[in-house]
Design a protein around this motif. Structure first.
Motif, short mmCIF file in Angstrom:
data_model
loop_
_atom_site.label_atom_id
_atom_site.label_comp_id
_atom_site.label_asym_id
_atom_site.label_seq_id
_atom_site.Cartn_x
_atom_site.Cartn_y
_atom_site.Cartn_z
N ARG A 89 0.83 -1.21 0.00
CA ARG A 89 0.00 0.00 0.00
C ARG A 89 0.86 1.25 0.00
NH1 ARG A 89 -2.94 -3.39 3.14
NH2 ARG A 89 -2.17 -2.53 5.09
N GLY A 90 2.11 1.12 0.46
CA GLY A 90 3.04 2.24 0.42
C GLY A 90 3.37 2.68 -0.99
N LEU A 91 3.06 1.86 -1.97
CA LEU A 91 3.29 2.20 -3.37
C LEU A 91 2.17 3.05 -3.97
CD1 LEU A 91 4.63 -1.25 -4.56
CD2 LEU A 91 5.91 0.92 -4.62
N GLU A 92 1.09 3.25 -3.23
CA GLU A 92 -0.07 3.95 -3.79
C GLU A 92 0.28 5.33 -4.31
OE1 GLU A 92 -4.72 4.99 -2.84
OE2 GLU A 92 -3.46 4.23 -1.21
N GLN A 93 1.03 6.09 -3.57
CA GLN A 93 1.38 7.44 -4.01
C GLN A 93 2.23 7.40 -5.28
OE1 GLN A 93 3.44 9.77 -1.05
NE2 GLN A 93 3.02 11.68 -2.11
N ALA A 94 3.15 6.45 -5.37
CA ALA A 94 3.99 6.32 -6.57
C ALA A 94 3.14 5.90 -7.77
CB ALA A 94 5.11 5.32 -6.32
N VAL A 95 2.22 4.97 -7.57
CA VAL A 95 1.34 4.53 -8.66
C VAL A 95 0.46 5.68 -9.11
CG1 VAL A 95 -0.59 2.99 -9.22
CG2 VAL A 95 1.40 2.10 -7.99
N ARG A 96 -0.06 6.42 -8.16
CA ARG A 96 -0.91 7.58 -8.50
C ARG A 96 -0.11 8.63 -9.27
NH1 ARG A 96 -4.60 9.51 -3.77
NH2 ARG A 96 -4.92 7.30 -3.91
N ALA A 97 1.13 8.88 -8.84
CA ALA A 97 1.98 9.86 -9.53
C ALA A 97 2.28 9.41 -10.96
CB ALA A 97 3.27 10.09 -8.75
N LEU A 98 2.57 8.13 -11.14
CA LEU A 98 2.83 7.61 -12.48
C LEU A 98 1.58 7.69 -13.35
CD1 LEU A 98 4.90 6.37 -14.36
CD2 LEU A 98 4.26 4.12 -13.48
N ASN A 99 0.43 7.40 -12.75
CA ASN A 99 -0.83 7.51 -13.48
C ASN A 99 -1.08 8.96 -13.92
OD1 ASN A 99 -3.49 6.00 -14.12
ND2 ASN A 99 -4.15 7.92 -13.18
N ASP A 100 -0.84 9.90 -13.03
CA ASP A 100 -1.03 11.31 -13.37
C ASP A 100 -0.07 11.72 -14.49
OD1 ASP A 100 -2.96 11.45 -11.41
OD2 ASP A 100 -1.68 12.51 -9.96
N TRP A 101 1.18 11.26 -14.41
CA TRP A 101 2.17 11.56 -15.45
C TRP A 101 1.70 10.99 -16.79
CZ3 TRP A 101 5.15 8.51 -18.64
CH2 TRP A 101 6.17 9.15 -19.33
N ALA A 102 1.23 9.75 -16.78
CA ALA A 102 0.76 9.10 -18.01
C ALA A 102 -0.45 9.83 -18.59
CB ALA A 102 0.41 7.64 -17.74
N ASP A 103 -1.38 10.23 -17.72
CA ASP A 103 -2.55 10.98 -18.19
C ASP A 103 -2.14 12.30 -18.84
OD1 ASP A 103 -4.33 9.04 -17.37
OD2 ASP A 103 -4.97 10.12 -15.57
N HIS A 104 -1.11 12.91 -18.33
CA HIS A 104 -0.66 14.20 -18.85
C HIS A 104 0.17 14.06 -20.12
CE1 HIS A 104 0.50 18.43 -18.66
NE2 HIS A 104 1.72 18.05 -18.97
N TRP A 105 1.05 13.08 -20.15
CA TRP A 105 2.02 12.99 -21.24
C TRP A 105 1.75 11.92 -22.28
CZ3 TRP A 105 5.24 16.84 -21.98
CH2 TRP A 105 5.56 17.65 -20.90
N LEU A 106 0.95 10.91 -21.96
CA LEU A 106 0.79 9.77 -22.85
C LEU A 106 -0.63 9.52 -23.31
CD1 LEU A 106 3.13 7.24 -21.01
CD2 LEU A 106 3.72 8.83 -22.85
N VAL A 107 -1.48 10.52 -23.24
CA VAL A 107 -2.87 10.35 -23.64
C VAL A 107 -2.92 10.18 -25.16
CG1 VAL A 107 -5.16 11.37 -23.67
CG2 VAL A 107 -3.70 11.65 -21.67
N ALA A 108 -3.39 9.04 -25.60
CA ALA A 108 -3.44 8.73 -27.04
C ALA A 108 -4.45 9.62 -27.75
CB ALA A 108 -3.80 7.26 -27.25
N GLY A 109 -4.10 10.03 -28.94
CA GLY A 109 -5.03 10.77 -29.78
C GLY A 109 -5.13 12.25 -29.45
N GLN A 110 -4.33 12.71 -28.51
CA GLN A 110 -4.35 14.13 -28.17
C GLN A 110 -2.98 14.73 -28.44
OE1 GLN A 110 -5.70 14.85 -24.20
NE2 GLN A 110 -7.61 13.76 -24.48
N ASP A 111 -2.98 16.02 -28.69
CA ASP A 111 -1.69 16.70 -28.82
C ASP A 111 -0.95 16.59 -27.50
OD1 ASP A 111 -3.03 19.43 -30.82
OD2 ASP A 111 -2.24 17.47 -31.42
N GLN A 112 0.31 16.28 -27.59
CA GLN A 112 1.12 16.13 -26.39
C GLN A 112 1.59 17.50 -25.91
OE1 GLN A 112 1.58 13.04 -24.91
NE2 GLN A 112 0.06 12.48 -26.43
N PRO A 113 1.49 17.76 -24.61
CA PRO A 113 2.03 19.03 -24.07
C PRO A 113 3.54 19.08 -24.27
CG PRO A 113 0.66 17.91 -22.44
CD PRO A 113 0.84 16.97 -23.60
N HIS A 114 4.04 20.24 -24.47
CA HIS A 114 5.49 20.38 -24.67
C HIS A 114 6.12 21.02 -23.46
CE1 HIS A 114 4.49 19.03 -28.50
NE2 HIS A 114 4.66 20.11 -29.21
#
Length: 114
Positions: A89-114
């Protein structure tokens, strides 16, 4: 190289953690457990293309590392449940941070932020 801190650049604990969580399917399994999956079939069905053999292998590795606990429920029929330990459960914050990063940078079909 002047000014480069070789000791700070590599940490064996970080390396072990990154290698462990970064193994194929491991992060997805941890995420499924964080979202409430407890049974083998629930975890498997949550993750497309994950085979029973690979799920078994990864759950054993996570159990050995003390991240997942396996509990046999003595009912008829016998059930097996998987839960994250405190360490897991101590990994929850790291998993959430990676998820947020993926949502921001790896969203398919959208222009990627620079």
């Amino acid at each position: 190289m002047a000014g480069y801190d070789y000791d700070a650049a590599f940490c064996p604990h970080y390396h072990h953690a990154a290698e462990l969580v970064g193994r194929r399917w491991t992060g997805a399994i941890i995420r499924a457990l964080l979202h409430g999956a407890t049974h083998f079939s629930q975890i498997r069905d949550t993750i497309p293309d994950l085979t029973d053999k690979m799920l078994t292998t990864r759950l054993r590795e996570l159990e050995t590392e003390g991240i997942v606990a396996r509990t046999v429920v003595p009912e008829s029929p016998v059930r097996v449940e998987y839960h994250l330990t405190d360490k897991g459960r101590g990994l929850e914050q790291a998993v959430r941070a990676l998820n947020d990063w993926a949502d921001h940078w790896l969203v398919a079909g959208q222009d990627q932020p620079h």
